[in-house]
Write a protein that holds these residues in place. Structure first.
Motif, short mmCIF file in Angstrom:
data_model
loop_
_atom_site.label_atom_id
_atom_site.label_comp_id
_atom_site.label_asym_id
_atom_site.label_seq_id
_atom_site.Cartn_x
_atom_site.Cartn_y
_atom_site.Cartn_z
N ASP A 63 31.27 23.33 46.02
CA ASP A 63 31.22 22.85 44.63
C ASP A 63 31.96 23.79 43.69
O ASP A 63 31.49 24.12 42.60
CB ASP A 63 29.76 22.68 44.17
CG ASP A 63 29.66 21.77 42.94
OD1 ASP A 63 30.57 20.93 42.76
OD2 ASP A 63 28.71 21.93 42.17
N THR A 64 33.14 24.23 44.13
CA THR A 64 34.00 25.07 43.31
C THR A 64 35.37 24.41 43.20
O THR A 64 35.64 23.40 43.86
CB THR A 64 34.16 26.48 43.92
OG1 THR A 64 34.71 26.35 45.25
CG2 THR A 64 32.83 27.20 43.98
N CYS A 65 36.22 24.98 42.38
CA CYS A 65 37.58 24.45 42.24
C CYS A 65 38.50 25.57 41.76
O CYS A 65 38.04 26.62 41.31
CB CYS A 65 37.62 23.26 41.29
SG CYS A 65 37.04 23.64 39.62
N VAL A 66 39.79 25.33 41.85
CA VAL A 66 40.79 26.28 41.37
C VAL A 66 41.58 25.63 40.25
O VAL A 66 42.18 24.56 40.43
CB VAL A 66 41.74 26.72 42.51
CG1 VAL A 66 42.79 27.69 41.99
CG2 VAL A 66 40.96 27.36 43.65
N ILE A 67 41.56 26.25 39.08
CA ILE A 67 42.24 25.72 37.90
C ILE A 67 43.07 26.82 37.26
O ILE A 67 42.97 28.00 37.63
CB ILE A 67 41.24 25.16 36.87
CG1 ILE A 67 40.34 26.28 36.35
CG2 ILE A 67 40.41 24.03 37.50
CD1 ILE A 67 39.39 25.84 35.23
N GLN A 68 43.89 26.43 36.28
CA GLN A 68 44.63 27.42 35.52
C GLN A 68 43.66 28.22 34.65
O GLN A 68 42.71 27.64 34.07
CB GLN A 68 45.68 26.75 34.64
CG GLN A 68 46.82 26.12 35.42
CD GLN A 68 47.67 27.15 36.13
OE1 GLN A 68 48.09 28.15 35.56
NE2 GLN A 68 47.92 26.92 37.41
N SER A 69 43.87 29.51 34.54
CA SER A 69 42.96 30.35 33.75
C SER A 69 42.91 29.89 32.29
O SER A 69 41.88 30.04 31.62
CB SER A 69 43.40 31.81 33.84
OG SER A 69 44.75 31.96 33.44
N ALA A 70 44.00 29.29 31.81
CA ALA A 70 44.03 28.81 30.42
C ALA A 70 43.10 27.63 30.20
O ALA A 70 42.74 27.31 29.06
CB ALA A 70 45.46 28.44 30.04
N ASP A 71 42.69 26.95 31.30
CA ASP A 71 41.83 25.76 31.17
C ASP A 71 40.35 26.08 31.32
O ASP A 71 39.52 25.15 31.23
CB ASP A 71 42.22 24.72 32.24
CG ASP A 71 43.57 24.09 31.95
OD1 ASP A 71 43.98 24.06 30.78
OD2 ASP A 71 44.23 23.64 32.91
N VAL A 72 40.00 27.34 31.55
CA VAL A 72 38.59 27.68 31.78
C VAL A 72 37.73 27.37 30.56
O VAL A 72 36.67 26.73 30.67
CB VAL A 72 38.45 29.17 32.17
CG1 VAL A 72 36.97 29.56 32.25
CG2 VAL A 72 39.13 29.43 33.51
N THR A 73 38.18 27.80 29.39
CA THR A 73 37.40 27.56 28.16
C THR A 73 37.24 26.07 27.91
O THR A 73 36.15 25.60 27.55
CB THR A 73 38.10 28.23 26.96
OG1 THR A 73 38.21 29.64 27.20
CG2 THR A 73 37.30 28.01 25.69
N LYS A 74 38.31 25.30 28.12
CA LYS A 74 38.26 23.85 27.92
C LYS A 74 37.23 23.22 28.86
O LYS A 74 36.43 22.37 28.45
CB LYS A 74 39.64 23.25 28.18
CG LYS A 74 39.72 21.75 27.91
CD LYS A 74 41.01 21.16 28.45
CE LYS A 74 42.22 21.84 27.84
NZ LYS A 74 43.49 21.22 28.34
N LEU A 75 37.21 23.65 30.13
CA LEU A 75 36.27 23.09 31.10
C LEU A 75 34.83 23.45 30.73
O LEU A 75 33.93 22.59 30.82
CB LEU A 75 36.60 23.62 32.50
CG LEU A 75 35.68 23.17 33.64
CD1 LEU A 75 35.65 21.65 33.75
CD2 LEU A 75 36.12 23.78 34.97
N ARG A 76 34.62 24.68 30.31
CA ARG A 76 33.27 25.10 29.92
C ARG A 76 32.77 24.31 28.70
O ARG A 76 31.61 23.88 28.65
CB ARG A 76 33.25 26.61 29.63
CG ARG A 76 33.51 27.46 30.86
CD ARG A 76 33.84 28.90 30.47
NE ARG A 76 32.66 29.59 29.99
CZ ARG A 76 31.85 30.33 30.76
NH1 ARG A 76 32.09 30.43 32.05
NH2 ARG A 76 30.82 30.96 30.26
#
Length: 341
Positions: A187-200
């Motif tokens: 239940d994990t994924c790999v995304i761009q670090s710039a998208d972390v705040t947006k996902l949270r």
């Protein structure tokens, strides 16, 4: 700010009309070429209604594809694509091989095997738990997160690490969207670090401060022990190599001395060309009582020569009482047996 892609440089020298050709007849060209043409007109300050309409259409398609991906994965932002995952695989593979080379310097076979077996799991657990990235992910500004954007806990990281060991797991990233087994099942994924705040934020984590994970004393001690072990291995390997080299040189010297002593005297070579050889000194041998030859023994090889280009190389195999066994260096299958007279 000008936007560019891999096709943009091909349009720099083209006229406005030539650039518009890519837009007016877009069915003839790839999507990347059409997009580059739109951006090229934009950079030149040219407003072209057809370009604006096509750009809107392309953006709508991208947004629809992104929305479809989010529905499939349940992740509220775009995952990194397959080519990025491939870059991670290649860079981390080279990093692991480099560390493996260092591990191989450990002279104790059992210890080296233990480190080799544990290397891959420790590599991924250490980097992804403490930093959320590996060197490969760092190079592409990607991070590992939970599906809601939070940092994965140790259990999730260990789970995704050992799922990597499943045969053919690497091919699970081929379908699109690129989310392999070790992502899905943990239940994990790999995304761009710039998208972390947006996902949270999309998961309602507006005020949740990022968790800082400090490397504990135990980890530092383990790293220090590893470095000390490898350092000791390098030193011991050098000492052992020098010892083996010295012992080998001593053995060859003793062997040469022994062969030089044993060969003195007269021998029947049972060879028509050499006949009877009388080794009178450590460098002179007389053939058939009259022909003077020169010889030397180096590393168990007997070399007989004269001043007219004659050369005979033989490998000394064994010396038994009154018998010398040799091999013809030019034809090792030819066994020579000399008897002492």
């Amino acid at each position: 700010m000008n936007r560019e892609n891999a096709f943009s440089h091909k349009l720099k020298e083209k006229t406005d009309a030539e650039v518009k050709e890519y837009i007016d007849n877009r069915e003839k060209y790839s999507a990347i070429a059409v997009e580059a043409a739109i951006w090229e007109l934009e950079s030149r300050g040219i407003q072209y209604e057809a370009a604006e309409n096509i750009q809107k259409e392309m953006n709508d398609k991208k947004n629809a594809a992104l929305e479809n991906e989010m529905i499939q994965t349940g992740i509220a932002v775009q995952l990194v694509p397959r080519k990025t995952r491939l870059i991670h695989f290649i860079i981390d593979g080279f990093a692991l091989q480099g560390i493996m080379y260092v591990v191989d310097l450990i002279p104790f076979v059992e210890l080296s095997l233990i480190f080799s077996f544990m290397l891959m799991p420790l590599y991924y657990v250490f980097f992804e738990y403490y930093f959320q990235w590996t060197p490969g992910k760092l190079a592409t500004e990607s991070v590992v997160v939970n599906a809601n954007g939070s940092k994965p806990d140790l259990r999730s990281i260990i789970l995704r690490t050992f799922i990597r060991l499943i045969p053919f797991e690497v091919f699970s990233f081929l379908p699109s969207p690129s989310r392999g087994w070790h992502d899905k099942w943990s239940d994990t994924c790999v995304i761009q670090s710039a998208d972390v705040t947006k996902l949270r934020e999309k998961n309602g984590q507006y005020n949740l401060a990022p968790e800082e994970r400090k490397i504990g004393v135990f980890v530092y001690v383990c790293i220090a022990l590893f470095i000390v072990t490898v350092g000791a291995g390098v030193v011991l390997s050098k000492i052992m190599t020098e010892k083996i080299t010295a012992e080998g040189a001593y053995w060859l010297k003793e062997s040469n001395e022994k062969d030089a002593k044993n060969i003195l005297g007269t021998w029947n070579t049972n060879d028509a060309e050499l006949g009877k050889l009388n080794f009178v000194t450590r460098d002179v041998v007389i053939s058939n009582g009259s022909r003077n030859l020169n010889y030397k023994i180096e590393n168990r090889i007997l070399i007989i020569t004269d001043n007219k280009g004659f050369l005979k190389n033989m490998i000394i195999v064994e010396k038994v009482p009154a018998t010398l066994i040799l091999l013809d260096a030019d034809n090792p299958e030819n066994k020579l047996v000399w008897t002492k007279l």
